[in-house]
Design a protein around this motif. Sequence first.
Motif, mmCIF file in Angstrom:
data_model
loop_
_atom_site.group_PDB
_atom_site.id
_atom_site.type_symbol
_atom_site.label_atom_id
_atom_site.label_comp_id
_atom_site.label_asym_id
_atom_site.label_seq_id
_atom_site.Cartn_x
_atom_site.Cartn_y
_atom_site.Cartn_z
ATOM 1 N N SER A 125 0.842 -1.190 0.000
ATOM 2 C CA SER A 125 0.000 0.000 0.000
ATOM 3 C C SER A 125 0.876 1.238 0.000
ATOM 4 O O SER A 125 2.049 1.195 0.377
ATOM 5 C CB SER A 125 -0.904 0.005 1.246
ATOM 6 O OG SER A 125 -1.615 1.209 1.367
ATOM 7 N N ASP A 126 0.305 2.336 -0.423
ATOM 8 C CA ASP A 126 0.913 3.655 -0.248
ATOM 9 C C ASP A 126 -0.238 4.627 -0.059
ATOM 10 O O ASP A 126 -0.554 5.432 -0.922
ATOM 11 C CB ASP A 126 1.776 4.037 -1.447
ATOM 12 C CG ASP A 126 2.580 5.316 -1.189
ATOM 13 O OD1 ASP A 126 2.683 5.703 -0.010
ATOM 14 O OD2 ASP A 126 3.071 5.916 -2.159
ATOM 15 N N SER A 127 -0.847 4.520 1.097
ATOM 16 C CA SER A 127 -2.123 5.181 1.331
ATOM 17 C C SER A 127 -2.039 6.133 2.509
ATOM 18 O O SER A 127 -1.453 5.820 3.547
ATOM 19 C CB SER A 127 -3.211 4.131 1.612
ATOM 20 O OG SER A 127 -4.399 4.728 2.078
ATOM 21 N N GLN B 107 2.680 -0.230 9.099
ATOM 22 C CA GLN B 107 1.968 -1.468 8.771
ATOM 23 C C GLN B 107 0.616 -1.501 9.492
ATOM 24 O O GLN B 107 0.532 -1.286 10.703
ATOM 25 C CB GLN B 107 2.772 -2.705 9.179
ATOM 26 C CG GLN B 107 2.084 -4.013 8.754
ATOM 27 C CD GLN B 107 2.697 -5.246 9.375
ATOM 28 O OE1 GLN B 107 2.703 -5.403 10.590
ATOM 29 N NE2 GLN B 107 3.221 -6.132 8.529
ATOM 30 N N LEU B 108 -0.427 -1.781 8.719
ATOM 31 C CA LEU B 108 -1.749 -2.018 9.270
ATOM 32 C C LEU B 108 -1.929 -3.516 9.470
ATOM 33 O O LEU B 108 -1.745 -4.297 8.535
ATOM 34 C CB LEU B 108 -2.830 -1.489 8.316
ATOM 35 C CG LEU B 108 -4.277 -1.893 8.644
ATOM 36 C CD1 LEU B 108 -4.730 -1.284 9.970
ATOM 37 C CD2 LEU B 108 -5.212 -1.495 7.508
ATOM 38 N N GLU C 235 2.049 -1.130 4.164
ATOM 39 C CA GLU C 235 1.836 -2.579 4.085
ATOM 40 C C GLU C 235 0.655 -2.944 4.967
ATOM 41 O O GLU C 235 0.449 -2.352 6.025
ATOM 42 C CB GLU C 235 3.086 -3.333 4.535
ATOM 43 C CG GLU C 235 2.962 -4.850 4.430
ATOM 44 C CD GLU C 235 4.238 -5.559 4.837
ATOM 45 O OE1 GLU C 235 5.083 -5.809 3.954
ATOM 46 O OE2 GLU C 235 4.390 -5.846 6.051
ATOM 47 N N VAL C 236 -0.116 -3.917 4.518
ATOM 48 C CA VAL C 236 -1.249 -4.420 5.292
ATOM 49 C C VAL C 236 -1.048 -5.912 5.518
ATOM 50 O O VAL C 236 -0.826 -6.663 4.563
ATOM 51 C CB VAL C 236 -2.585 -4.171 4.578
ATOM 52 C CG1 VAL C 236 -3.746 -4.637 5.458
ATOM 53 C CG2 VAL C 236 -2.743 -2.698 4.206
ATOM 54 N N ALA C 237 -1.110 -6.338 6.773
ATOM 55 C CA ALA C 237 -1.071 -7.753 7.133
ATOM 56 C C ALA C 237 -2.483 -8.159 7.549
ATOM 57 O O ALA C 237 -3.040 -7.604 8.505
ATOM 58 C CB ALA C 237 -0.084 -8.004 8.260
#
Length: 267
Positions: free
Chosen positions: A120-122, A192-193, A219-221
Amino acid sequence: MVFPEIKISDAAQVGRMLGASWESASTPFIRLHDDVAISHVGVLEIPMQLMGQNIIAGGIHAVCTHPEYRRRGYYREIMKEVLDYCNSRYDTLVLTTAQPELYQPFGFRVVKEHIFIAKSDSVGSQGFRLIDTSDPNDVKLLHRLLETREPVSNIVGIVNEKAVFCVNEGRNPLYYAPDLDVIICMEIKDTQLQLFDVVGTRICTLAEILERINIRIQEVAIYFSPDCLNADVQALSHILDGDSLLMVRGNFAAEGEKFMLPRSARC
């Protein structure tokens, strides 16, 4: 005494405060010595969706024996009673453990789980507020969404379950997005989410979640199968917390699929 690291008494008290006590949900199997419980195995009902089909699984939890009374056969006696009770009620039993060798003699097997990573790049805007578990209106909101929730995944999802959710997540931050009418179990570490559950009558997309977080997420985990999130992910073999293995007994339609039983439903 047996599980000091998880402070189970505190977690159980939170469940009671939220109106979803384990005492009302669990069937206890116990051995007593002078009216004191010295060994216990509990059985919960967990409504699940597996591969698009609704089932009721039996959840084995709080398996413990007082240290002074171990190696006397109490656990084996109780487990035989538990399985006799469950065999006529459930086609599927589930539990999570760091000691699978205790359950393998009773027909339980380890099922492989996965974590899902999305890049992601949010940077969104503020769209969530914290649920206040001391506010009766927020507790009512939580109950409504748990009762009417859509499964977070069609592979392995949970429907209309409260007790395990409230014990597992009641001490963790719960975030509500009013415009989406969903509660999110999540944590943010640096950029990181970590996404653990989505509770709502409609499962929102990952993009909708990210749009409502006002810090940069790279980044999303995702700790459940993201088939409903409309996200591009990489699946990696993973054991939650390094030792929380999922074990099943009987039919488990999602076996061999890439999934993780949500943290909020583990017992």
